[in-house]
Design a protein around this motif. Sequence first.
Motif, mmCIF file in Angstrom:
data_model
loop_
_atom_site.group_PDB
_atom_site.id
_atom_site.type_symbol
_atom_site.label_atom_id
_atom_site.label_comp_id
_atom_site.label_asym_id
_atom_site.label_seq_id
_atom_site.Cartn_x
_atom_site.Cartn_y
_atom_site.Cartn_z
ATOM 1 N N GLY A 201 27.788 106.354 52.185
ATOM 2 C CA GLY A 201 27.045 106.167 53.161
ATOM 3 C C GLY A 201 26.433 107.159 53.577
ATOM 4 N N ALA A 202 26.573 108.657 53.928
ATOM 5 C CA ALA A 202 26.357 109.794 54.251
ATOM 6 C C ALA A 202 25.203 110.062 54.056
ATOM 7 C CB ALA A 202 27.310 110.896 53.713
ATOM 8 N N LEU A 203 24.495 109.911 52.907
ATOM 9 C CA LEU A 203 23.239 109.312 52.880
ATOM 10 C C LEU A 203 23.002 108.576 52.616
ATOM 11 C CD1 LEU A 203 22.931 113.492 50.723
ATOM 12 C CD2 LEU A 203 23.033 113.108 53.294
ATOM 13 N N THR A 204 21.811 108.585 53.170
ATOM 14 C CA THR A 204 20.574 106.626 53.058
ATOM 15 C C THR A 204 19.509 106.507 53.058
ATOM 16 O OG1 THR A 204 21.121 105.523 55.105
ATOM 17 C CG2 THR A 204 22.667 105.045 53.937
ATOM 18 N N SER A 205 18.957 105.822 53.001
ATOM 19 C CA SER A 205 17.068 106.024 52.576
ATOM 20 C C SER A 205 16.830 105.693 54.675
ATOM 21 C CB SER A 205 16.971 105.180 51.726
ATOM 22 O OG SER A 205 14.683 104.587 51.649
ATOM 23 N N LYS A 206 15.956 106.500 55.325
ATOM 24 C CA LYS A 206 15.896 105.734 56.655
ATOM 25 C C LYS A 206 14.784 104.979 56.329
ATOM 26 C CE LYS A 206 15.449 109.889 59.800
ATOM 27 N NZ LYS A 206 14.657 110.448 60.132
ATOM 28 N N PRO A 207 13.474 104.516 55.297
ATOM 29 C CA PRO A 207 12.778 103.381 54.968
ATOM 30 C C PRO A 207 12.893 101.920 55.371
ATOM 31 C CG PRO A 207 11.797 104.872 54.089
ATOM 32 C CD PRO A 207 13.139 106.008 54.155
ATOM 33 N N TYR A 208 14.168 101.907 54.436
ATOM 34 C CA TYR A 208 15.642 100.917 54.180
ATOM 35 C C TYR A 208 16.518 100.413 54.718
ATOM 36 C CZ TYR A 208 18.207 98.288 50.974
ATOM 37 O OH TYR A 208 19.339 96.638 50.568
#
Length: 695
Positions: A201-208
């Motif tokens: 979970g280090a890089l996730t989607s901002k809109p989501y």
Amino acid sequence: MFFYINNTPIFFLKEYKTLTIIQFCDLINVVIPRFCYHEKLSIAGNCRMCLVEMNNGIKPVIACATNISANIEIALDSLLVKKARENVLEFLLINHPLDCPICDQGGECDLQDQTIVYGSDRGRFKEMKRSVEDKELGPVVKTIMTRCIHCTRCIRFSDEVLGIRDLGVIGRGSSSEIKMNNVFFLDHELSGNIVDVCPVGALTSKPYAFTARPWDLKSIESIDVLDSLHSNIRVDIKGSRILRILPKINEQLNENWISDYTRFSYESVQGFRIKYPYLSLNKSFFSFLDFDLFLRLGWEQCIEFFNIFINLKNFNLFNFFISSGIGLFNSSFYYFISKFIKNSNFFIESLPSFNIDSRSSYYINSFNNFMKSNYFLFYNLNLKENYSVFNARMQSYLNNSFYKKYIFYIGLNIKHTYSVYHIGNSSSSFYSFLRGKNLNLNYFNSLVKKNISLNLFSSDINFNSYLSSLGIFDNLEINNLNFYSNISGYFDLGINSDLVNNHDLLKQTDLFSYYYKTNKVENNNSFFIYHGNYLPLVENVSEQNNNYVFLPSSNLFEVEDSYINIFGDLQSVNQSQDFSEKESIKSDFYIFKNILFSFYYYLNKNENISFYSVDFIFNELVFYYLNYFFIFFDIFPYLKNYNKNNLNIQFSTGSYYLKHFISNLSVRDSFFANYSSTLRSFYKIRESRKLSSFC
């Protein structure tokens, strides 16, 4: 000769020499855990999670970097391997925060899943965990760098697929962290795929972020209809709303990637949509109007108004305009309808003027075929912005190719993700290139002397014809690239735009125009109907003739249809959303069925034909169309090399329609980019960075 996996003998073939242990196990569906290994990226071997035991080794080896050879014995679940995997996971969890309940990756996290299967039941680390400052990567990617396990997938993805070397590792040991290289924005049209690549979970989607859990979502497989590649996608829905779009693996088309334009297109459709039919009339339109009229209507009122209106006004010409990207079923239906009406014209938005005597004129070879060439010529193409997935596949191939590839480029000075030889800005630069007045002449001379093949990628039919007439190449492969969706399908079905060479034709006052989901409306007459889910840019419409009816209908996620991509593959779009019961939105077929009855009633009345024939004509039309449609696709697999001279489809570069009504819309000018908050922020930051670089 044999080799053994878990004491199972497997006959050794010479083709296996090029495979690593983890690749071979993936082929035979044997699971080996991994974090840093990704099938589309280079091998790093730094997570150590894929350790296996070999008979000729004194310690475990990594399966991602060890090749298959004869007479080896591989143990995947021995006691040593299990203990090694437990220890690796224990080290990875030393500094990993225990925030799974609030992590957007929860339920899809590789670290979470593999800890349950391969991890220990307790930890021995009692000291303080370290924390890392979060990075700012732009409006698409959200970072929580304390969760990072340093698999370096994001770095390799940025280098090898995106072609931008902005990410790297600094520090050593427990001080290692991922950093940006003097930038604060991941500037690429495929940047959203870095979220899919990250195993934690280090890089996730901002809109989501904080919207749903994976088990709450319903997934529907479909295709992207916003460009001619038709990438395979997965649409995730909660209730009646689309929450995210993810790529579906297709090795022949998009591999594991989709563009951000596709990934966030649902925001514009759901966030900006006209949900009710309405009428806009200027007071000068009817003599009995004392003021401008803007009125919301019900569907019965809307159809009734159209029936009254079409009998009050005398129209001698009917124009039908449809957008490129409409499915084969709907576009063919409108095309055949127009052919039943006298004095009617049919137009397709952004339809290029290709020579379509044979399918090779508007299809390109499969990706693996045309990449066998060592020389390429791009003419006036911005693949990075308008065809980003195609550009990424080319980037990966150039990185992994054993032979050097030469790419010549003619066009505006744009940023490429791979090395190109920029000849000039226009075709005149290429002509001086042929005359020996260009700095890249030495490369071109060596090209001609070797008599090797050249792949030309262009959307300009005149330039393509000129280059093929030179006869200076041993083999010239011309690929006519069109970015607009389903253009190849229109040509296959024989659907083409009528030519309008007279500029005054569109200025007639007795002209009726029907626009079906087009990106632009150009109207000089007194009245038009727009059928779609938003009102696009309206050009040449003054206040005196701004008279129209808007009919809200289904969007691209609410229909089922068939599409043909630029490689000639027939694919289907699945319906992802249902019409909302609270909104006055109707299907395309419902709307045009009622409009059709009004048309035929008006035409039959003028020709003194009884109303009974309307029912007959409509039923015959549907029957004829459905038979044509399904018979065509029953024999479609046998038509790969057929010649369609009997279609008599002609194009003229002097057509008013092709010159004025249709413009080449770039990705950022489209509705999906303008009304998606994520994409709008992305282009806004990009423009600000360009302006600041000149200060």
